[in-house]
Design an enzyme around this catalytic site. Structure first.
Site, PDB file in Angstrom:
ATOM      1  N   LYS A   1       0.863  -1.183   0.000  1.00 49.95           N
ATOM      2  CA  LYS A   1       0.000   0.000   0.000  1.00 49.95           C
ATOM      3  C   LYS A   1       0.896   1.227   0.000  1.00 49.95           C
ATOM      4  O   LYS A   1       2.063   1.141   0.389  1.00 49.95           O
ATOM      5  CB  LYS A   1      -0.876   0.015   1.260  1.00 49.95           C
ATOM      6  CG  LYS A   1      -2.118   0.848   1.120  1.00 49.95           C
ATOM      7  CD  LYS A   1      -3.237   0.078   0.451  1.00 49.95           C
ATOM      8  CE  LYS A   1      -4.507   0.883   0.372  1.00 49.95           C
ATOM      9  NZ  LYS A   1      -5.639   0.036  -0.044  1.00 49.95           N
TER      10      LYS A   1
HETATM   11  P1  NAD Z   1     -13.102   7.886  -3.156  1.00 46.37           P
HETATM   12  O1  NAD Z   1     -12.037   8.909  -3.058  1.00 46.37           O
HETATM   13  O2  NAD Z   1     -13.671   7.564  -4.489  1.00 46.37           O
HETATM   14  O3  NAD Z   1     -14.329   8.309  -2.197  1.00 46.37           O
HETATM   15  C1  NAD Z   1     -14.146   8.605  -0.860  1.00 46.37           C
HETATM   16  C2  NAD Z   1     -15.470   9.043  -0.260  1.00 46.37           C
HETATM   17  O4  NAD Z   1     -15.283   9.255   1.132  1.00 46.37           O
HETATM   18  C3  NAD Z   1     -16.026  10.347  -0.820  1.00 46.37           C
HETATM   19  O5  NAD Z   1     -17.434  10.282  -0.926  1.00 46.37           O
HETATM   20  C4  NAD Z   1     -15.635  11.362   0.258  1.00 46.37           C
HETATM   21  O6  NAD Z   1     -16.509  12.484   0.301  1.00 46.37           O
HETATM   22  C5  NAD Z   1     -15.791  10.524   1.495  1.00 46.37           C
HETATM   23  N1  NAD Z   1     -15.025  11.075   2.619  1.00 46.37           N
HETATM   24  C6  NAD Z   1     -13.751  11.512   2.629  1.00 46.37           C
HETATM   25  N2  NAD Z   1     -13.435  12.004   3.837  1.00 46.37           N
HETATM   26  C7  NAD Z   1     -14.524  11.859   4.601  1.00 46.37           C
HETATM   27  C8  NAD Z   1     -14.828  12.185   5.946  1.00 46.37           C
HETATM   28  N3  NAD Z   1     -13.928  12.758   6.747  1.00 46.37           N
HETATM   29  N4  NAD Z   1     -16.068  11.900   6.411  1.00 46.37           N
HETATM   30  C9  NAD Z   1     -17.006  11.339   5.610  1.00 46.37           C
HETATM   31  N5  NAD Z   1     -16.769  11.001   4.329  1.00 46.37           N
HETATM   32  C10 NAD Z   1     -15.549  11.275   3.843  1.00 46.37           C
HETATM   33  O7  NAD Z   1     -12.520   6.579  -2.439  1.00 46.37           O
HETATM   34  P2  NAD Z   1     -12.975   5.066  -2.631  1.00 46.37           P
HETATM   35  O8  NAD Z   1     -12.120   4.462  -3.686  1.00 46.37           O
HETATM   36  O9  NAD Z   1     -14.442   5.015  -2.755  1.00 46.37           O
HETATM   37  O10 NAD Z   1     -12.504   4.423  -1.255  1.00 46.37           O
HETATM   38  C11 NAD Z   1     -13.295   4.514  -0.071  1.00 46.37           C
HETATM   39  C12 NAD Z   1     -12.795   3.511   0.952  1.00 46.37           C
HETATM   40  O11 NAD Z   1     -12.877   2.195   0.394  1.00 46.37           O
HETATM   41  C13 NAD Z   1     -11.350   3.668   1.400  1.00 46.37           C
HETATM   42  O12 NAD Z   1     -11.235   3.275   2.755  1.00 46.37           O
HETATM   43  C14 NAD Z   1     -10.595   2.674   0.527  1.00 46.37           C
HETATM   44  O13 NAD Z   1      -9.390   2.257   1.131  1.00 46.37           O
HETATM   45  C15 NAD Z   1     -11.609   1.561   0.468  1.00 46.37           C
HETATM   46  N6  NAD Z   1     -11.453   0.653  -0.681  1.00 46.37           N
HETATM   47  C16 NAD Z   1     -11.474   1.122  -1.956  1.00 46.37           C
HETATM   48  C17 NAD Z   1     -11.372   0.213  -3.010  1.00 46.37           C
HETATM   49  C18 NAD Z   1     -11.464   0.657  -4.445  1.00 46.37           C
HETATM   50  O14 NAD Z   1     -11.488  -0.214  -5.331  1.00 46.37           O
HETATM   51  N7  NAD Z   1     -11.559   1.957  -4.750  1.00 46.37           N
HETATM   52  C19 NAD Z   1     -11.211  -1.156  -2.760  1.00 46.37           C
HETATM   53  C20 NAD Z   1     -11.200  -1.608  -1.435  1.00 46.37           C
HETATM   54  C21 NAD Z   1     -11.326  -0.689  -0.404  1.00 46.37           C
END
Ligand code: NAD
Length: 414
Positions: A100
C-alpha cells in the site's frame, strides 16, 4: 491504525497458537519506501510532499495494493493498510502479496496539472521497486483511473510498454471492464450471501452509507437495483436522507457535478457523521478508517455492518458491536472485489487479451462467494467472529505458502 490491524491479527494468531517470533516475521514489512517529491505548482511555487510504498509480503505473488492521495498518508498508516492487503489477497485466494502507499497531498487543493507532476515524480522515485511481477499499485482514496494511466505511462518510459504495472486504468488504456464498480459489486455479492444465511433478502433492506465515491456510489447503485432502499448517505461535507429511499441515479449525477452529496435536492439534509448511527438494517462505511469508535458504537442501529472502507472499525467499537450481536462483515472479505477485478485486469494485461463484462462479473461472483463460504465455515469451526476467521484464513494461507518455499527445521504449524 497500525496497532488496530495488529490487534485483529493477534486475535487470529492466538487461535492459531503462533509464537511471538512467527508473529513478528509475519507482521514486519518486506520493504519500506519513503521518497521526497519536489515539484512546482501552477504559479511556479515549490511544492514538497512525501510519498510512501510499503511492501508488506510477497510470499504468494507480486505485491498488490492501492495508492492513496490524502493529507493523512504516512508510514504507519500505509503499513497497516499494506498488511491488510496481504491477508485480503489471501482470503480471496489471489496469487498476490500485499502492499500500500500514497502521497501526503490534498488533491482537492491542487490543479490537475500539479497532481500530474506529483504523480510522475513519485513513479520516477519508485520505478525500480514496482513492476508487473514485483508490485502493482491500484486506485484508492482520491486516485482515479486517470492517475493510473499517468502511472502506466511514466513507468513505461523506463521499462517499455507495461500496462500490467498498475490496475484500475481507464477502459481505453488496458483497463478491465467491470473494474470501476468491482468493489461495490463485491460488497453486494457478499451481503447477498450473508442475508441468505439469515433467511433475508436484499429487496427488504434499508441501507445507510458513509462515503459516496467509487466504492459507495457503485454499491448504492447496485443495491438499489436489487430493491434495497438507500435511506442515508454522508460524505466529507454533509449528508442526505430519505426514508423511502434516495433516487441513487440522480444522486450520482449530483455528486459528479458538485463533488459532494450535500445540498442534493432529492432528500433531506443531515450531518455527514449522523449516517453512521442512522436507523437502517445495513450500515456501509465506505470512506475513511476509524469511523466506528467506542463513542458511537453503542448508538449504531444497523444489525449488519458491511465494511466497504479499510479499517473503519476500531477494536473497542468492534468489541461493543460484537457484544450487541451486530454482524460485521470485515473489510478484508467485504471489499475484496476491487483487488479481485484488479487481478483480472493484470491477467488480461500480461496475456494481451480482453475479457467481456459478463465474464468479469461471473468470475468475481464465484471468487467472492467462495471467500464468503470459506470464512463463514472457518468461523463456525473455530467458534470465532467473521473478522477473526478472515484473518485466520489469510494468515494460514500466507504461512503455509511461506513454509513451502524454503527449508525450515523448526516445527511451525498454521
Ligand atoms: P473515493 O475517493 O472515491 O471516495 C471517498 C469518499 O469518502 C467520498 O465520498 C468522500 O466524500 C468521502 N469522505 C472523505 N473524507 C470523509 C470524511 N472525513 N467523512 C465522511 N466522508 C468522507 O474513495 P474510494 O475508492 O471510494 O474508497 C473509499 C474507501 O474504500 C477507502 O477506505 C478505501 O481504502 C476503500 N477501498 C477502496 C477500493 C477501491 O477499489 N476503490 C477497494 C477496497 C477498499
Amino acid at each position: 491504525m497500525l496497532e488496530e490491524t495488529q490487534y485483529y491479527f493477534n486475535q487470529a494468531a492466538d487461535v492459531l497458537g503462533l509464537s511471538e517470533k512467527v508473529r513478528r516475521i509475519l507482521l514486519t514489512p518486506f520493504r519500506v519506501i519513503k521518497v521526497e517529491i519536489i515539484t512546482e505548482d501552477d504559479q511556479g511555487q515549490l511544492m514538497h510532499h512525501l510519498g510512501y510504498r510499503i511492501q508488506h509480503n510477497k510470499v504468494r505473488g507480486p505485491m498488490k495494493g492501492g495508492l492513496r492521495f490524502h493529507p493523512t498518508v504516512n508510514e504507519d498508516h500505509a503499513a497497516s493498510l499494506a498488511s491488510l492487503m496481504t491477508w485480503k489477497t489471501a482470503v480471496v485466494d489471489l496469487p498476490f502479496g500485499g502492499a500500500k502507499g500514497g502521497i501526503n497531498c490534498d488533491p482537492t487543493m491542487m490543479s490537475e496539472r500539479a497532481l500530474h507532476a506529483v504523480t510522475r515524480k513519485f513513479v520516477e522515485q519508485i520505478k525500480e521497486v514496482i513492476g508487473p511481477t514485483l508490485d502493482i499499485p491500484a486506485p484508492d482514496v482520491n486516485t482515479t483511473p486517470k492517475v493510473m494511466g499517468w502511472i502506466m505511462d511514466e513507468y513505461s518510459k523506463y521499462a517499455g510498454f507495461s500496462p500490467g504495472v498498475v490496475t484500475g486504468k481507464p477502459l481505453h488504456l488496458f483497463g478491465s471492464p467491470g473494474r470501476e464498480e468491482a468493489t461495490g459489486r463485491g460488497l453486494m455479492i457478499v451481503l447477498q450471501e450473508a442475508l441468505k444465511d439469515r433467511g433475508q433478502v436484499l429487496s427488504n433492506m434499508t441501507v445507510a452509507m458513509q462515503g459516496f465515491g467509487n466504492v459507495g456510489s457503485h454499491a448504492a447503485r447496485l443495491l438499489a437495483a436489487e430493491g434495497a432502499k438507500i435511506v442515508a448517505v454522508g460524505d466529507h461535507k454533509g449528508g442526505v436522507s430519505r426514508a423511502d429511499g434516495l433516487p441513487v441515479g440522480d444522486l450520482i449525477d449530483w455528486v459528479q457535478e458538485h463533488r459532494t452529496v450535500q445540498g442534493f435536492p432529492g432528500g433531506n439534509a443531515c450531518a455527514g457523521s449522523d449516517v453512521l448511527t442512522w436507523k437502517a438494517d445495513v450500515l456501509i462505511p465506505a470512506a475513511l478508517g476509524d469511523v466506528l469508535t467506542k463513542d458511537n458504537a453503542h448508538e449504531v442501529q444497523a444489525k449488519i455492518i458491511l465494511e466497504g472502507a479499510n479499517g473503519p472499525t476500531t477494536p473497542e467499537a468492534n468489541e461493543i458491536l460484537q457484544k450487541r450481536n451486530v454482524l460485521i462483515i470485515p473489510d478484508i472479505l467485504a471489499n475484496a472485489g476491487g483487488v479481485t477485478v484488479s487481478y483480472f485486469e493484470w491477467a488480461q494485461n500480461i496475456q494481451q487479451f480482453r475479457w467481456e463484462t459478463e465474464q468479469v462479473q461471473k468470475e468475481l461472483s464465484k471468487i467472492m462467494r467462495k471467500a464468503y463460504r470459506d470464512v463463514t465455515e472457518l468461523a463456525k469451526e473455530k467458534k470465532v467472529d467473521l473478522r477473526t476467521a478472515a484473518f485466520l484464513l489469510g494468515i494460514r494461507r500466507v504461512g503455509q505458502a511461506a513454509l513451502s518455499r524454503v527449508h525450515i527445521s523448526e516445527d511451525i504449524q498454521f
